[in-house]
Design an enzyme around this catalytic site. Structure first.
Site, PDB file in Angstrom:
ATOM      1  N   ARG A  51       0.858  -1.201   0.000  1.00 29.78           N
ATOM      2  CA  ARG A  51       0.000   0.000   0.000  1.00 29.78           C
ATOM      3  C   ARG A  51       0.887   1.242   0.000  1.00 29.78           C
ATOM      4  O   ARG A  51       0.627   2.219  -0.686  1.00 29.78           O
ATOM      5  CB  ARG A  51      -0.965  -0.003   1.200  1.00 29.78           C
ATOM      6  N   TYR A 103     -17.549  14.808 -15.893  1.00 31.65           N
ATOM      7  CA  TYR A 103     -17.963  13.411 -15.815  1.00 31.65           C
ATOM      8  C   TYR A 103     -18.987  13.233 -14.688  1.00 31.65           C
ATOM      9  O   TYR A 103     -18.798  13.754 -13.587  1.00 31.65           O
ATOM     10  CB  TYR A 103     -16.719  12.529 -15.584  1.00 31.65           C
ATOM     11  N   ASP A 175      -8.362  18.000 -14.519  1.00 28.26           N
ATOM     12  CA  ASP A 175      -8.626  16.639 -15.012  1.00 28.26           C
ATOM     13  C   ASP A 175      -8.264  16.628 -16.498  1.00 28.26           C
ATOM     14  O   ASP A 175      -8.965  17.204 -17.326  1.00 28.26           O
ATOM     15  CB  ASP A 175     -10.104  16.297 -14.782  1.00 28.26           C
ATOM     16  N   LYS A 200      -8.373   5.500 -19.372  1.00 32.58           N
ATOM     17  CA  LYS A 200      -8.740   5.964 -20.707  1.00 32.58           C
ATOM     18  C   LYS A 200      -7.515   5.980 -21.627  1.00 32.58           C
ATOM     19  O   LYS A 200      -6.957   4.936 -21.904  1.00 32.58           O
ATOM     20  CB  LYS A 200      -9.421   7.333 -20.577  1.00 32.58           C
TER      21      LYS A 200
HETATM   22  O1  P1T Z   1     -13.611   5.646 -14.116  1.00 33.97           O
HETATM   23  P1  P1T Z   1     -12.451   6.212 -13.344  1.00 33.97           P
HETATM   24  O2  P1T Z   1     -11.106   5.692 -13.750  1.00 33.97           O
HETATM   25  O3  P1T Z   1     -12.671   6.188 -11.858  1.00 33.97           O
HETATM   26  O4  P1T Z   1     -12.364   7.769 -13.761  1.00 33.97           O
HETATM   27  C1  P1T Z   1     -13.404   8.668 -13.550  1.00 33.97           C
HETATM   28  C2  P1T Z   1     -13.337   9.776 -14.561  1.00 33.97           C
HETATM   29  C3  P1T Z   1     -12.775  10.987 -14.203  1.00 33.97           C
HETATM   30  N1  P1T Z   1     -12.668  12.026 -15.071  1.00 33.97           N
HETATM   31  C4  P1T Z   1     -13.120  11.909 -16.344  1.00 33.97           C
HETATM   32  C5  P1T Z   1     -13.010  13.072 -17.273  1.00 33.97           C
HETATM   33  C6  P1T Z   1     -13.699  10.707 -16.769  1.00 33.97           C
HETATM   34  O5  P1T Z   1     -14.133  10.637 -18.046  1.00 33.97           O
HETATM   35  C7  P1T Z   1     -13.831   9.625 -15.859  1.00 33.97           C
HETATM   36  C8  P1T Z   1     -14.478   8.335 -16.258  1.00 33.97           C
HETATM   37  N2  P1T Z   1     -15.326   8.477 -17.356  1.00 33.97           N
HETATM   38  C9  P1T Z   1     -16.078   7.475 -17.926  1.00 33.97           C
HETATM   39  C10 P1T Z   1     -16.132   6.220 -17.456  1.00 33.97           C
HETATM   40  C11 P1T Z   1     -16.849   7.875 -19.119  1.00 33.97           C
HETATM   41  O6  P1T Z   1     -17.306   7.015 -19.888  1.00 33.97           O
HETATM   42  O7  P1T Z   1     -16.994   9.091 -19.328  1.00 33.97           O
END
Ligand code: P1T
Length: 384
Positions: A51, A103, A175, A200
């Site tokens: 961790r 998001y 972000d 992503k």
């Molecule tokens: O899904 P995660 O890795 O926890 O990330 C969240 C997140 C944060 N910021 C942005 C701009 C994002 O697009 C996302 C996750 N988005 C999707 C799953 C989507 O389909 O838009």
């Protein structure tokens, strides 16, 4: 030569990396271990418990720092857990000014988790800098920017927001998920923290859920590391390995995402059955000049509204697609289509989401790196 001096397309491969110390492995081994032998209490070789730190995660974290031009990287179990760590820098009574179009899960984390702990969030259209300033008061501690925004593809002027944050002594977190560091490096434009859903474009193959933070400042890095270790949402060794492998081809994938994105955006723009296409590469996109000055390309994320379309019509189109897969997420090699109102942004109340343009007929595309002709032919048969 330090890997800091390399150009971006070399940093993705070599940035912060060195052959593994044990046997010279060129890719860091997947150190699938929770703990490390000690010769005496505290007598370890840099890692004591996974961790707190793991060599595979450490390799990913230094790659992340390198490609974002930061000094410290932190890898988390998801994008949302990375955001969670940033908000935990704050105290009850503090306030945040955030992008209004973001998001759905980010909105849910702010409103439904952190408001309970006494942190207030203001959501504003940040294309208008004065609108941000209006919400700043002596309780404000953080500006949270998503750019380009998910899913409306607004572009926010990071240099201008950074000047505002500095004038008011606020932290600025960005972000950078939609752009990726190939297209935009917020720390160079004055941000304090850059955040990614590495799920992503960084991972790039739709096979991990990972989050990332990168900062320049040591004290801020120490605070975030303390929160990461104390809260525990770390990226595991296998996911660290896969994300690191993804990063090595980020530049070639992004180049194709941009080319295919442009081809698909232009196809949709000229289609008689399409009402509106949101893509920052268009000269008539309201923030095109900002996009041109702070991004190195316009990416493969596109949203659009079919003419006269309803919720049902939009669903019919996404159901008909065959090369595009109907799915949540984005940024993988394969093209995905989504319906924000019922999928990624369903956690935002309808009235709130419609204020920023996320109407029931909006469709979002993550244009992948297939042959553009196949993607266009697929859209043609689905739109009709
Ligand atoms: O899904 P995660 O890795 O926890 O990330 C969240 C997140 C944060 N910021 C942005 C701009 C994002 O697009 C996302 C996750 N988005 C999707 C799953 C989507 O389909 O838009």
């Amino acid at each position: 030569m330090s890997t800091k001096d390399l150009k971006f397309n070399s940093k993705t491969i070599h940035g912060g990396q060195a052959p593994d110390k044990a046997y010279g492995a060129v890719m860091p081994p997947i150190y699938q271990t929770s703990t490390y032998a000690q010769s005496t209490p505290g007598g370890h070789q840099g890692f004591e418990y996974s961790r707190s730190g793991n060599p595979t995660r450490a390799a990913l974290e230094s790659a992340l720092a390198s490609i974002e031009n930061g000094n410290y990287g932190l890898a988390f179990a998801s994008g949302l857990s990375a955001m969670d760590a940033v908000i935990k820098l704050l105290n009850p009574g503090d306030e945040v000014v955030s992008t209004n179009d973001l998001y759905g899960g980010s909105y849910r984390l702010f409103k439904q988790i952190f408001e309970k702990y006494g942190i207030a969030f203001h959501f504003v259209g940040m294309e208008n800098i004065a609108a941000i300033e209006e919400k700043i008061n002596d309780k404000t501690k953080l500006i949270w920017v998503e750019t380009p925004t998910n899913p409306m593809m607004n572009v926010i002027d990071l240099k201008a927001v950074s000047a505002l944050a500095k004038a008011h002594n606020l932290l600025l977190a960005v972000d950078n998920t939609f752009a990726s560091p190939y297209l935009q490096r917020p720390l160079d434009l004055g941000a304090d923290i850059v955040m990614h859903s590495a799920t992503k474009f960084l991972g790039g193959h739709s096979d991990v859920v990972v989050g990332a933070l990168v900062v320049k400042d040591k004290e801020l890095a120490d605070q975030l590391y303390f929160i990461q270790n104390a809260s525990g949402a770390v990226c595991g060794p296998m996911d660290s390995f896969l994300t690191l492998r993804g990063i090595k081809t980020l530049h070639v994938r992004m180049q194709r995402h941009c080319e295919n994105g442009e081809a698909v955006a232009n196809y949709l723009k000229n289609h008689p059955k399409i009402e509106k296409v949101y893509w920052p590469g268009f000269e008539d996109h309201p923030n095109h000049d900002v996009a041109k000055s702070q991004m190195d390309g316009f990416g493969g994320m596109i949203s659009f509204i079919p003419k006269g379309s309803s919720f049902e019509e939009a669903i019919k189109i996404v159901e008909k697609l065959k090369v595009f897969t109907l799915a949540e997420s984005l940024g993988g090699v394969e093209s995905l289509a989504g319906h924000p109102a019922s999928m990624t942004h369903a956690s935002i109340p309808k009235a709130e989401r419609e204020k920023s343009g996320v109407v029931d007929s909006l469709i979002r595309l993550s244009v992948g790196i297939e042959d553009a002709d196949d993607l266009i032919a697929d859209l043609e048969q689905a739109i009709g």
